[in-house]
Motif scaffolding. Structure first.
Motif, PDB file in Angstrom:
ATOM      1  N   ALA A 146      29.951  35.339  27.311  1.00  0.00           N
ATOM      2  CA  ALA A 146      29.742  34.324  26.283  1.00  0.00           C
ATOM      3  C   ALA A 146      30.266  34.746  24.912  1.00  0.00           C
ATOM      4  O   ALA A 146      30.098  34.014  23.934  1.00  0.00           O
ATOM      5  N   ILE A 147      30.910  35.906  24.842  1.00  0.00           N
ATOM      6  CA  ILE A 147      31.405  36.404  23.558  1.00  0.00           C
ATOM      7  C   ILE A 147      32.908  36.135  23.470  1.00  0.00           C
ATOM      8  O   ILE A 147      33.693  36.724  24.212  1.00  0.00           O
ATOM      9  N   PRO A 148      33.314  35.239  22.577  1.00  0.00           N
ATOM     10  CA  PRO A 148      34.741  34.933  22.451  1.00  0.00           C
ATOM     11  C   PRO A 148      35.545  36.159  22.028  1.00  0.00           C
ATOM     12  O   PRO A 148      35.100  36.966  21.215  1.00  0.00           O
ATOM     13  N   GLY A 149      36.702  36.315  22.617  1.00  0.00           N
ATOM     14  CA  GLY A 149      37.609  37.390  22.244  1.00  0.00           C
ATOM     15  C   GLY A 149      37.261  38.750  22.796  1.00  0.00           C
ATOM     16  O   GLY A 149      37.861  39.751  22.414  1.00  0.00           O
ATOM     17  N   VAL A 150      36.298  38.821  23.694  1.00  0.00           N
ATOM     18  CA  VAL A 150      35.878  40.088  24.289  1.00  0.00           C
ATOM     19  C   VAL A 150      36.233  40.071  25.767  1.00  0.00           C
ATOM     20  O   VAL A 150      36.142  39.038  26.424  1.00  0.00           O
ATOM     21  N   ASP A 151      36.644  41.215  26.275  1.00  0.00           N
ATOM     22  CA  ASP A 151      36.904  41.341  27.711  1.00  0.00           C
ATOM     23  C   ASP A 151      35.552  41.421  28.411  1.00  0.00           C
ATOM     24  O   ASP A 151      34.993  42.502  28.601  1.00  0.00           O
ATOM     25  N   GLY A 152      35.016  40.274  28.751  1.00  0.00           N
ATOM     26  CA  GLY A 152      33.688  40.194  29.332  1.00  0.00           C
ATOM     27  C   GLY A 152      33.544  40.964  30.622  1.00  0.00           C
ATOM     28  O   GLY A 152      32.502  41.568  30.886  1.00  0.00           O
ATOM     29  N   GLU A 153      34.585  40.963  31.450  1.00  0.00           N
ATOM     30  CA  GLU A 153      34.510  41.685  32.725  1.00  0.00           C
ATOM     31  C   GLU A 153      34.412  43.187  32.510  1.00  0.00           C
ATOM     32  O   GLU A 153      33.637  43.874  33.178  1.00  0.00           O
ATOM     33  N   ALA A 154      35.195  43.712  31.576  1.00  0.00           N
ATOM     34  CA  ALA A 154      35.157  45.149  31.297  1.00  0.00           C
ATOM     35  C   ALA A 154      33.804  45.543  30.717  1.00  0.00           C
ATOM     36  O   ALA A 154      33.224  46.572  31.098  1.00  0.00           O
ATOM     37  N   LEU A 155      33.296  44.731  29.794  1.00  0.00           N
ATOM     38  CA  LEU A 155      32.001  45.034  29.192  1.00  0.00           C
ATOM     39  C   LEU A 155      30.894  44.940  30.239  1.00  0.00           C
ATOM     40  O   LEU A 155      29.995  45.783  30.277  1.00  0.00           O
ATOM     41  N   ARG A 156      30.980  43.964  31.127  1.00  0.00           N
ATOM     42  CA  ARG A 156      29.969  43.837  32.189  1.00  0.00           C
ATOM     43  C   ARG A 156      30.011  45.048  33.110  1.00  0.00           C
ATOM     44  O   ARG A 156      28.971  45.549  33.535  1.00  0.00           O
ATOM     45  N   ALA A 157      31.199  45.550  33.415  1.00  0.00           N
ATOM     46  CA  ALA A 157      31.316  46.743  34.258  1.00  0.00           C
ATOM     47  C   ALA A 157      30.639  47.941  33.585  1.00  0.00           C
ATOM     48  O   ALA A 157      29.951  48.733  34.243  1.00  0.00           O
ATOM     49  N   ALA A 158      30.802  48.068  32.277  1.00  0.00           N
ATOM     50  CA  ALA A 158      30.160  49.166  31.548  1.00  0.00           C
ATOM     51  C   ALA A 158      28.641  49.009  31.565  1.00  0.00           C
ATOM     52  O   ALA A 158      27.906  49.992  31.737  1.00  0.00           O
ATOM     53  N   LEU A 159      28.162  47.790  31.417  1.00  0.00           N
ATOM     54  CA  LEU A 159      26.720  47.549  31.469  1.00  0.00           C
ATOM     55  C   LEU A 159      26.156  47.855  32.856  1.00  0.00           C
ATOM     56  O   LEU A 159      25.080  48.439  32.987  1.00  0.00           O
ATOM     57  N   ASP A 160      26.890  47.475  33.889  1.00  0.00           N
ATOM     58  CA  ASP A 160      26.454  47.777  35.255  1.00  0.00           C
ATOM     59  C   ASP A 160      26.412  49.284  35.509  1.00  0.00           C
ATOM     60  O   ASP A 160      25.512  49.784  36.188  1.00  0.00           O
ATOM     61  N   ALA A 161      27.376  50.012  34.945  1.00  0.00           N
ATOM     62  CA  ALA A 161      27.381  51.471  35.093  1.00  0.00           C
ATOM     63  C   ALA A 161      26.159  52.078  34.400  1.00  0.00           C
ATOM     64  O   ALA A 161      25.533  53.002  34.923  1.00  0.00           O
ATOM     65  N   GLU A 162      25.813  51.547  33.245  1.00  0.00           N
ATOM     66  CA  GLU A 162      24.631  52.040  32.539  1.00  0.00           C
ATOM     67  C   GLU A 162      23.367  51.716  33.335  1.00  0.00           C
ATOM     68  O   GLU A 162      22.464  52.541  33.430  1.00  0.00           O
TER      69      GLU A 162
END
Length: 116
Positions: free
Chosen positions: A13-29
């Motif tokens: 939901a964040i414009p201009g952000v690579d949501g998939e990459a950020l989600r992968a980092a959150l899943d790793a955490e």
């Protein structure tokens, strides 16, 4: 086993952000919690009419020991009303839980451990 709920802003939901990459980092955490013997779940919300019901469902799923509120929600000034809503929902629906704050998606485990 201790339990933690991580509440964050949905990166899709964040414009201009690579949501998939950020989600992968959150899943790793999230996976890192298990490495520390903490049962954890994550709830990602957006600032719309679904935020309250989504969060309440997660808060009441089980008795959490700690709820970690992500920096993406706290640090963006336009999301201040959402941040306030989240803190008050935690107090109301998970009063037994400590409230912790991370500085980024990569230190949620450490934020939770301060209160466990």
């Amino acid at each position: 086993m201790s339990s933690a709920l991580v509440v964050g802003y949905d990166p899709q939901a964040i414009p201009g952000v690579d949501g998939e990459a950020l989600r992968a980092a959150l899943d790793a955490e999230l996976a890192r919690f298990g490495e520390h013997g903490i049962d954890a779940a994550m709830t990602l919300i957006v600032f719309d009419e679904s935020a309250e019901s989504t969060l309440v469902a997660s808060l009441t799923k089980q008795p959490w020991d700690v709820v970690v509120v992500g920096g993406g929600i706290r640090k963006a000034e336009p999301l201040l009303p959402l941040f306030e809503q989240i803190v008050n929902l935690i107090r109301r629906h998970a009063p037994q839980a400590a409230i912790a704050f991370n500085t980024s998606g990569g230190d949620s485990v450490e934020a939770a451990q301060r209160w466990l």
